[in-house]
Design an enzyme around this catalytic site. Structure first.
Site, short mmCIF file in Angstrom:
data_model
loop_
_atom_site.label_atom_id
_atom_site.label_comp_id
_atom_site.label_asym_id
_atom_site.label_seq_id
_atom_site.Cartn_x
_atom_site.Cartn_y
_atom_site.Cartn_z
CB THR A 97 -61.30 21.87 -48.26
OG1 THR A 97 -60.44 21.49 -47.18
CG2 THR A 97 -62.40 20.81 -48.41
CE LYS A 172 -60.89 18.91 -44.65
NZ LYS A 172 -60.50 20.30 -44.88
CE LYS A 240 -64.71 24.94 -49.25
NZ LYS A 240 -63.28 25.29 -49.31
#
Lengths: 289, 289
Positions: A97, A172, A240
């Site tokens: 990701t 995502k 993140k």
């Protein structure tokens, strides 16, 4: 010509399971990982070790990566001894990701060397990885997606193509935004239930049947109520992902005040030493615990 | 002695359906509504009209109310010609989504007159009301709840007792908080998908199977994508509920930054004339439409 050899870089909890499915599926595997010990179980099953990402790339038609942060992705592809130092032709697939902007850059630099790059982040967690039940969302050239579909099918149950380079990462991010901003609602609901003296277990059970229903309410609110901080998904990882999403949003002139708020609260928890707790630990911000 | 006559005050979309179920269930009904026309279908079926809430209360063992805002609840119970002017003994049940603080006040004033008051807000919307499938969450004395359960069962499919006076309203607030703060996540996810050039229908379908899943994502994101503002639940009503929840949170020294943010965005939309749109119209804040 069918693909015979797959390179795999990044053998964390997710990567190790995913790589094993490829080995079980009949592919020859060449692997690299920052700490070699994590590769041992795969090497024992017949995978070959390579000393650098570049060496993996020299030995495999397809190279799959699933590492930690965008800067690790950048190093592995574009750094010294990186994949694009040696790769010629074939495919690279980043399943980390990571940043859609970086995905587009890798796509371009790869293309210049005749390499087709896909961004293909996953969701479904360690259990999904172990059971080959991941959701894989893919961006890049359609032909590359079609060519690698049999490989994706060994790792996931839902494999979908979303468009040009970066589209997998953007998809995502949409998922992570819905989860992170949505967690505010779940944590605030649980905090309010506790503070108002209700039995929060009964309340959550009752409201889970209606318009307030969500995966997080059903699966994480009970952990919030119990005070169970064990990570399904780490605070440091959602931080993140929120950072990447907010960077993208800025680039597209989109204001996301909910996500900005969620990141601020999670940053505060991380600063208090909770970055290795699960995302449900957000409840502690509200209860001042 | 079994209850024979029920008073019903507030014959809006919800109330009219709920009252009809009581009539169909064999109760004698005495009704009052601010605009008499809305009572006509019930009167045609045998309900009796009363000129004031006080008159309803004088004629019925149980009085049920479902009106608009907390100030309407206050008027109907405590104002001139209000229920507590005439009610002696028996039960009153406020099914409006209203303030838990006001519910506790009504409980006390009712008790002083030998009247047992319940707060019993509902969810499930006009369709739930029509089909007798509401979720009814109840606060007040347990004995009163037990005595009125057969009446609740004519209107709802899930009827649950949560504790002393106000507990029904607190529970409903938990539901509204989860919905309102959670809507930020859904709207931000859809806005991000649109702005990043993805096909938002495909994205929502894909992420609805995982940890981002929610009732709002499945049911309202498609309306956001289509630009369909038709109200399932009105912006003006979610604003009312968020106001009540934030007032309660303040009283319990609980900070709810997500809900505060959601209210700010909805207030902005209302100021732009969208208060009669559905809650999914939040997407317009993000897309500047």
């Amino acid at each position: 010509m069918p693909i015979k050899t797959v390179g795999f870089i990044g053998l964390g909890v997710m990567g190790a399971s995913m790589a094993e499915h490829l080995l079980d599926g009949g592919y020859e595997l060449v692997v690299f990982n920052r700490t070699k010990e994590k590769a041992e179980p795969l090497l024992a099953k017949g995978a070959k070790w390579a000393e650098t990402p570049a060496e993996v790339a020299g030995a495999a038609e397809v190279v799959i990566t699933i590492v930690g942060y965008p800067k690790d992705v950048k190093d592995v592809y574009l750094g010294k001894n990186g994949i694009l130092e040696t790769k010629k032709g074939g495919y690279v697939v980043d399943m980390t990701t990571s940043s859609p902007i970086l995905a587009r850059r890798i796509y371009k630099e790869a293309k210049a060397k005749g390499v087709a790059a896909l961004d293909a982040p996953v969701s479904g967690g360690d259990i999904g990885a172990r059971n080959g039940q991941l959701v894989i969302v893919v961006g890049g050239d359609r032909e590359a997606f079609d060519a690698l579909k049999p490989i994706f099918e060994l790792m996931g149950r839902t494999i979908r193509y979303f468009g040009e380079a970066g589209a997998g990462q953007y998809t995502k991010m949409v998922n992570q935004i819905a989860i992170a901003s949505g967690m505010l609602g779940v944590a605030e609901a649980v905090a309010f239930a506790k503070k108002s003296g209700l039995n929060p277990v009964d309340v959550v059970e009752t409201i889970s049947g209606g318009a307030a229903a969500s995966w997080s309410l059903s699966n994480l609110a009970p952990r919030m109520i119990r005070g169970d901080d064990a990570p399904g998904f780490y605070i440091k990882h959602i931080i993140k992902d929120m950072g990447i999403a907010l960077e993208c949003a800025k680039e597209m002139h989109l204001e996301l005040p909910g996500l900005t708020l969620a990141k601020r609260l999670y940053d505060e928890l991380a600063a208090r030493g909770m970055e290795d707790c699960g995302t449900q630990t957000l409840i502690r911000w509200y209860l001042k615990q």
